[in-house]
Design an enzyme around this catalytic site. Structure first.
Site, short mmCIF file in Angstrom:
data_model
loop_
_atom_site.label_atom_id
_atom_site.label_comp_id
_atom_site.label_asym_id
_atom_site.label_seq_id
_atom_site.Cartn_x
_atom_site.Cartn_y
_atom_site.Cartn_z
N SER A 2 4.84 -4.83 3.84
CA SER A 2 5.22 -4.60 2.45
C SER A 2 6.69 -4.98 2.23
O SER A 2 7.11 -6.06 2.65
CB SER A 2 4.94 -3.14 2.08
OG SER A 2 4.98 -2.95 0.69
N ASP A 17 -5.09 -7.83 -1.88
CA ASP A 17 -3.91 -6.96 -2.03
C ASP A 17 -3.49 -6.92 -3.49
O ASP A 17 -3.25 -7.96 -4.10
CB ASP A 17 -2.77 -7.51 -1.15
CG ASP A 17 -1.53 -6.63 -1.18
OD1 ASP A 17 -1.57 -5.56 -1.81
OD2 ASP A 17 -0.53 -7.03 -0.56
N HIS A 60 -3.83 -3.49 0.85
CA HIS A 60 -2.42 -3.71 1.15
C HIS A 60 -2.01 -3.24 2.55
O HIS A 60 -1.37 -3.97 3.30
CB HIS A 60 -1.56 -3.01 0.10
CG HIS A 60 -0.09 -3.24 0.26
ND1 HIS A 60 0.49 -4.49 0.22
CD2 HIS A 60 0.94 -2.36 0.48
CE1 HIS A 60 1.79 -4.39 0.39
NE2 HIS A 60 2.09 -3.11 0.56
#
Length: 449
Positions: A262, A356, A390
């Site tokens: 991330s 995602d 994600h």
């Protein structure tokens, strides 16, 4: 009635206690009585967090239908559960590696379905395992007519025997160092950075240490005496972390890698681009440009790629979808934020999920690979997952579809499908280990529990 089942595995004997209760079923003209239903977990009721277990139920009646239920409480006190209905075979057994679930949290033959399908009552949460000194305890029960007739507990350990956990408060840096069992070093070093909140992700670091890496899980904000939320990042802080790692006697002279996910993905790319001696970088669902806050190193500044919250959407289930709010890194205003990763002489692994919805990870991964290729480099691997969300983390980590987002200050939707996400985590972990072994020179040093 309490009975004992003895399990042989990994060279030692384990005891597993299962509740047993008589159960009668009429078949043809006679009655068959089950006097001892038990659950077997092989090779042992103890395993490492990322390892599978072989689950069987014995002592049932032929064609008896039962429900299997799993439950685990995370370190925030949230309860995650999964369940599935099975029918015993002619040998009075249910074997999750051979028999299909007939309904419940998953269907079909899913040997680890009771683990990857674990889910809390609230969708907006993420499984938390912050205390790696204690195992995650997954209770498995067999129910007939809503009554528990057998139960067992799988201890999923985070730290292997001999792995050393050392809290770090050295100069400005904060985090936790994990070292493999002593005696066969020195070990390659890995700096582990984890999402925007900046806490050290000790679980992944501990499991990497089991595999023969010295890992510093580095915090960078919101932890101990670090700023709650940084308005800018200085790469000198991360450089201190890398220097500290290099100076450890167990690491001296070895190569250094990075692993990130991330927001920490673009921090890792910035480290790889501007700090010397980074040999291998794993980037998971990050961005190819610096995002959200400026990054400084000496006299260099990378401005942040910004976002337009007006582009956010609401999903049919009422969650906030921010997948399209970031500005395009290839736009005129975005280009100054793109990280010059071609400056790095090491290797990259880009792991991305096409589903995602935190942001456009698949697009950013392709931009990063295209940039390297345009500079005549082939020092990268691209790993793509079609329907994963994600947070690609560790095998059998429960799926996170939504959670509170520190930047958006709201619960956001992260995308993906549970089964596909579980398969991605199972596939990605050995790829990550092999990438680091190849480019950092580690040997497989798996430790026994």
């Amino acid at each position: 009635m309490i009975g004992t089942v003895f399990l042989i595995g990994l060279g030692f004997t384990s005891e597993l206690y299962a509740l047993k209760q008589p159960f009668a079923r009429k078949t043809s003209a006679k009655m068959h009585y089950t006097t001892g239903v038990n659950i077997r977990l092989l090779p042992s009721y103890k395993c490492s967090f990322e390892d599978p277990v072989h689950v069987t139920v014995n002592g049932l009646n032929p064609q008896q239908r039962v429900k299997l239920r799993s439950k685990v409480t995370d370190d925030n006190g949230l309860v995650f559960q999964a369940s599935a209905t099975y029918e015993a075979d002619d040998n009075c057994q249910v074997d999750l590696s051979r028999h299909p679930s007939l309904g419940g949290s998953f269907t079909g033959v899913e040997p680890m379905g009771l683990f990857w399908a674990l889910k809390a009552d609230t969708e907006a949460c993420k499984f938390a395992k912050t205390d790696v000194t204690r195992p995650a305890l997954v209770d498995i029960e067999v129910l007939s007519n809503d009554k528990v007739i057998a139960q067992a507990t799988n201890e999923r350990h985070c730290m292997a025997n001999g792995v050393r956990r050392v809290p770090v408060t050295e100069g400005r840096i904060r985090g936790t160092l994990f070292l493999p069992p002593a005696g066969t070093g020195p070990f390659p070093g890995i700096l582990d950075t984890y999402v925007f909140r900046g806490f050290p992700f000790e679980l992944r670091a501990a499991l990497l240490a089991k595999q023969g890496f010295a890992v510093l899980a580095l915090a960078f904000q919101g932890y101990q005496d670090l700023p709650k939320r940084a308005e800018k990042f200085h790469l000198e802080y991360f450089e201190e972390g890398i220097t500290f790692l290099r100076q450890q006697p167990e690491v001296k002279g070895q190569k250094i890698g990075l692993i990130s996910i991330s927001k920490s993905g673009d921090l890792a790319l910035s480290m790889a681009a501007f700090l010397p001696g980074i040999s291998a970088t794993v980037w998971i669902n990050g961005c190819n440009a610096n995002t959200l806050v400026p990054v400084y190193y000496k006299d260099m500044c990378l401005p942040p790629l910004l976002f337009d919250i007006a582009k956010a959407k609401i999903t049919p289930s009422g969650m906030l979808d921010i997948g399209d709010v970031m500005h395009d890194p290839m736009s005129k205003e975005g280009l100054p934020s793109v990280i010059p990763i071609e400056c790095n002489t090491g290797n990259f692994m880009f792991i991305m999920s096409k589903a995602d919805r935190n942001w456009q990870s698949a697009y950013y991964a392709r931009l990063a690979c295209d940039r390297l290729k345009a500079h005549g480099k082939n020092n990268y691997e691209l790993v793509a997952y079609e329907k994963a969300g994600h947070f690609i983390e560790l095998p059998y980590m429960p799926f996170c579809v939504a959670n509170f987002h520190g930047v958006a200050s709201k619960v956001v939707y992260f995308g993906g499908e549970p089964k596909a996400h579980s398969e991605a985590q199972l596939d990605a972990w050995p790829k990550i280990l092999n990438f680091f072994r190849k480019h950092l020179g580690a040997t497989n040093q798996r430790s026994m529990l």
